[in-house]
Design a protein around this motif. Structure first.
Motif, mmCIF file in Angstrom:
data_model
loop_
_atom_site.group_PDB
_atom_site.id
_atom_site.type_symbol
_atom_site.label_atom_id
_atom_site.label_comp_id
_atom_site.label_asym_id
_atom_site.label_seq_id
_atom_site.Cartn_x
_atom_site.Cartn_y
_atom_site.Cartn_z
ATOM 1 N N SER A 89 139.840 10.274 96.552
ATOM 2 C CA SER A 89 138.759 9.418 97.409
ATOM 3 C C SER A 89 138.574 8.128 96.703
ATOM 4 O O SER A 89 137.656 7.392 97.189
ATOM 5 C CB SER A 89 137.521 10.250 97.485
ATOM 6 N N GLU A 139 139.549 4.607 96.235
ATOM 7 C CA GLU A 139 140.607 3.569 96.706
ATOM 8 C C GLU A 139 141.476 2.789 95.816
ATOM 9 O O GLU A 139 142.831 2.539 96.252
ATOM 10 C CB GLU A 139 139.851 2.535 97.477
ATOM 11 N N ASP A 140 141.039 2.654 94.855
ATOM 12 C CA ASP A 140 141.875 1.645 93.684
ATOM 13 C C ASP A 140 142.887 2.811 93.281
ATOM 14 O O ASP A 140 143.925 2.294 92.974
ATOM 15 C CB ASP A 140 140.923 1.364 92.424
ATOM 16 N N ARG A 150 145.860 2.970 96.384
ATOM 17 C CA ARG A 150 146.147 1.570 96.479
ATOM 18 C C ARG A 150 147.337 1.402 95.155
ATOM 19 O O ARG A 150 148.348 1.132 95.650
ATOM 20 C CB ARG A 150 145.115 0.656 96.490
#
Length: 302
Positions: free
Chosen positions: A70, A72-73, A76
């Motif tokens: 969960s 995002e960093d 990505r």
């Protein structure tokens, strides 16, 4: 009734040979256990705790790993790292095999060329990344100077200012730096092939392409797979190149897994940083197993 085809019995080593081999391997296994397994297990143990500087250390089990999907960093960075690895290793393999085939031929100056091609590999990554950063610089980089002077561009290009351009800038710097490693290994494999095999293939009328696909590639396959394993591992854990060349920008689009893990460590989130490190190790381990399985290294060395 036709006779059944019976597979030949597998060769069995004598117990004394196995004991002797184990004694020879013991020092290596101890070194691996001390300097590889102990840090990995220690990092995994640390990832089971919520360890931040402003809160008491508490056991959280595998919740840090569950939270990664969960973040995002992390996702990505995972997407970028995988894309970077696939593209970089592909070009390294293509150029590495091509240059190795060239350097395996006999021509004037071959020795000098073999020496020159090692220069990028000998340069420290941080130094080469800094040089490429100067080359790609928007204001005074040599690449923009050549592009505008020779008429390839009407204005200067921000090579490191957009996600796509920064991605390809990293690819160029990585391929330039590490292709010599691939060349060295593949060239060693090529030189182990007897010239008599090619001589017989020419007599049989095999074309250059058939000699390459039916003789060269199968015989150097174990070497190529091993080189791909090393290069894939290095690319998946890349840090210094992106840290110096782009700093993870623009907007964090070129951050790698190692950079994200480092940032969590730097911000005293040791549990999360350890979880990312272990996740990176597992990804590298699984991809290495796939290489060994698909490349059939075990069958090649029997």
């Amino acid at each position: 009734m036709p006779n059944k085809i019976v597979a030949p019995p597998r060769f069995r080593y004598a117990k004394t040979d196995l004991r002797t081999a184990a004694l020879f391997l013991l020092p290596t296994l101890l070194v691996v256990a001390l300097f590889v397994m102990v840090p990995v297990l220690g990092t995994f143990w640390n990832s089971l705790f919520r360890d931040v500087s402003y809160l008491p250390r508490s056991f959280v089990g595998l919740s840090e790993y569950a939270s990664l999907i969960s973040r995002e960093d992390f996702l990505r960075a995972l997407r970028f790292t995988l894309a970077f690895t696939v593209v970089a290793v592909f070009f390294e393999a293509v150029f590495g095999i091509g240059f190795a085939l060239l350097l395996n031929e006999v021509f004037p100056g071959r020795g000098i060329l073999r020496t020159l091609i090692l220069i990028p590999w000998a340069i420290p990554t941080i130094v080469s990344a800094k040089v490429w950063k100067l080359i790609f610089d928007y204001s005074y980089g040599v690449l923009n100077f050549l592009a505008t002077t020779l008429g390839f561009a009407d204005a200067r290009i921000n090579w490191l200012g957009t996600p796509l351009a920064a991605f390809w800038a990293l690819i160029v710097a990585e391929v330039w730096k590490t292709t010599p490693f691939m060349v060295i290994l593949v060239l060693a494999g090529l030189q182990a092939i007897s010239p008599d095999i090619y001589k017989q293939a020419r007599i049989d009328g095999a074309s250059l392409w058939r000699r390459f696909t039916l003789i060269t590639l199968p015989l150097i396959r174990p070497v190529v797979v091993i080189a791909l394993v090393f290069r894939t591992i290095d690319s998946l854990r890349v840090f210094d190149l992106t840290y110096v060349l782009t700093g993870g920008g623009p907007g964090g689009t070129t951050k790698t897994l190692s950079m994200v893990g480092f940032e969590y460590y730097a911000n005293d989130a040791f549990g999360t940083g350890s979880a990312i490190s272990v996740a990176t190790f597992l990804i590298v381990f699984l991809i290495t197993l796939v290489y060994i399985r698909v490349g059939k290294i075990g069958e090649s060395i029997q």
